[in-house]
Design an enzyme around this catalytic site. Structure first.
Site, PDB file in Angstrom:
ATOM      1  N   GLU A 237       0.850  -1.193   0.000  1.00 55.73           N
ATOM      2  CA  GLU A 237       0.000   0.000   0.000  1.00 55.73           C
ATOM      3  C   GLU A 237       0.886   1.243   0.000  1.00 55.73           C
ATOM      4  O   GLU A 237       1.938   1.276   0.626  1.00 55.73           O
ATOM      5  CB  GLU A 237      -0.878  -0.020   1.250  1.00 55.73           C
ATOM      6  CG  GLU A 237      -1.891   1.117   1.328  1.00 55.73           C
ATOM      7  CD  GLU A 237      -2.705   1.071   2.616  1.00 55.73           C
ATOM      8  OE1 GLU A 237      -3.834   1.593   2.609  1.00 55.73           O
ATOM      9  OE2 GLU A 237      -2.201   0.523   3.620  1.00 55.73           O
TER      10      GLU A 237
ATOM     11  N   LYS B 258     -10.334   0.515  -2.029  1.00 52.41           N
ATOM     12  CA  LYS B 258     -10.393   0.031  -0.645  1.00 52.41           C
ATOM     13  C   LYS B 258     -11.753   0.314  -0.009  1.00 52.41           C
ATOM     14  O   LYS B 258     -12.224   1.459   0.012  1.00 52.41           O
ATOM     15  CB  LYS B 258      -9.273   0.699   0.155  1.00 52.41           C
ATOM     16  CG  LYS B 258      -9.100   0.184   1.574  1.00 52.41           C
ATOM     17  CD  LYS B 258      -7.933   0.927   2.225  1.00 52.41           C
ATOM     18  CE  LYS B 258      -7.659   0.444   3.647  1.00 52.41           C
ATOM     19  NZ  LYS B 258      -6.549   1.234   4.251  1.00 52.41           N
TER      20      LYS B 258
ATOM     21  N   CYS C 257      -4.829  -3.657   2.908  1.00 51.14           N
ATOM     22  CA  CYS C 257      -4.472  -3.381   4.301  1.00 51.14           C
ATOM     23  C   CYS C 257      -5.590  -3.632   5.312  1.00 51.14           C
ATOM     24  O   CYS C 257      -5.817  -4.766   5.711  1.00 51.14           O
ATOM     25  CB  CYS C 257      -3.945  -1.948   4.408  1.00 51.14           C
ATOM     26  SG  CYS C 257      -2.981  -1.639   5.917  1.00 51.14           S
TER      27      CYS C 257
END
Length: 315
Positions: free
Chosen positions: A79, A151, A192
């Site tokens: 990321e 995300k 993440c």
């Protein structure tokens, strides 16, 4: 001595103890062990990105060339691979669309190296100037963007003993589950903080038939020490997928530090590659064996044992 003979060994025999078998073979027998049919070499990169776009690209370029020279077909970056701001608001200022010069530079890198790139956490321009999308971009070996995932779960967290993160204050959450076929199998894209939400990985595996889960991350030092490895292994075990987790590491600025420890985990939950130094820049390389996925799933057929009808009724 007569004509030489060739014995073909399956990958299962090789893994189970070919070295012992070889010592027992008669002289004149040549052994050919082919494990390439279902095996693809992949890499998880580890780096310490800063707010210098060109320096970060040079690091990614060096690691990509190193991986390509080792025969890697898919290299996964963490990321925020291209940029980590040192001050509030910097990510908004440098954000670009995927056809902008930053991402196009990485497309050229993939094409030149002839390898797929998983680029987790790119600062993609959103619909308004006050927000970006945290976008995982997948580029093929011809330099084409094959897919992107924005995300879903944003990191709005008060980290114990550390600091407060408010990703949602400047990031627009995504809403789509994304998979993409590749030379390394069917890839499930995440980023993440998604790692803490097993539902998305269940969806990727059981509804979209993912074989390899990508988890590019920039875990904090505190949360990484507590949960990084155990969460990754849990996601691999409960989905029977490979997990490739490329990680940011070390100090990025005065206010930000990442845990590191890039990992590749097999469908049985075993760690099959990691860097020897949790804080170093480099690549962890392993083979994705699609036949192992099939074997694990056949021996423990959890997809057949699931009861989503009961789960939904009990919710």
């Amino acid at each position: 001595m007569g004509a030489s003979r060739t014995l073909h060994l399956s990958p299962q025999i090789v893994l189970a103890g070919a070295s012992r078998l070889l010592r027992c073979l008669p002289r004149g027998v040549a052994v050919k062990c082919s494990m390439a049919a279902n095996t693809v070499k992949v890499a998880a990169a580890q780096m310490s990105s800063t707010n210098d776009l060109m320096t970060n690209f040079e690091t990614c370029s060096r690691l990509t060339k190193e991986a390509a020279a080792a025969g890697v077909k898919l290299i996964c970056f963490p990321e925020n691979f291209s940029f980590i701001g040192a001050k509030e608001g910097e990510s908004l200022k440098i954000a670009e669309s995927l056809d902008g010069p930053i991402m196009q530079r990485y497309c050229s890198l993939a094409r030149d190296a002839k390898t797929w790139l998983s680029l987790g956490g790119f600062q993609e321009k959103s619909l308004d100037d006050g927000h970006i999308c945290n976008t995982h971009v997948l580029i093929d070996d011809s330099g084409n963007i094959r897919n992107k995932y924005q995300k879903i779960h944003l990191f709005d967290v008060d980290v114990p003993g550390n600091m407060v993160y408010k990703e949602g204050s400047f990031t627009t959450p995504g809403s789509d589950i994304i998979v993409e076929d590749s030379p390394a199998g069917r890839l499930g894209l995440t980023v993440c903080y998604d790692l803490r939400f097993p539902e998305i990985y269940q969806e990727l595996r059981f509804q979209h038939q993912a074989q390899v889960l990508l988890v590019p991350s920039a875990f904090t030092k505190v949360t990484g020490e507590a949960h990084w490895e155990i969460l990754l292994r849990a996601r691999a075990i409960e989905t029977q997928c490979y997990v490739i987790a490329a990680a940011q590491t070390g100090k990025h600025s005065e206010n930000r530090e990442s845990y590191g420890d890039s990992l590749i985990i097999d469908p049985w939950g075993r760690i099959i590659a990691r860097l020897p130094d949790r804080l170093s820049t480099g690549i962890a390389v392993a083979d994705i064996d699609l036949s192992l996925i099939e074997s694990v799933r056949a021996r423990m057929p959890i997809s057949e044992h699931r009861r989503p009808d009961i789960y939904r009724r009990s919710a």
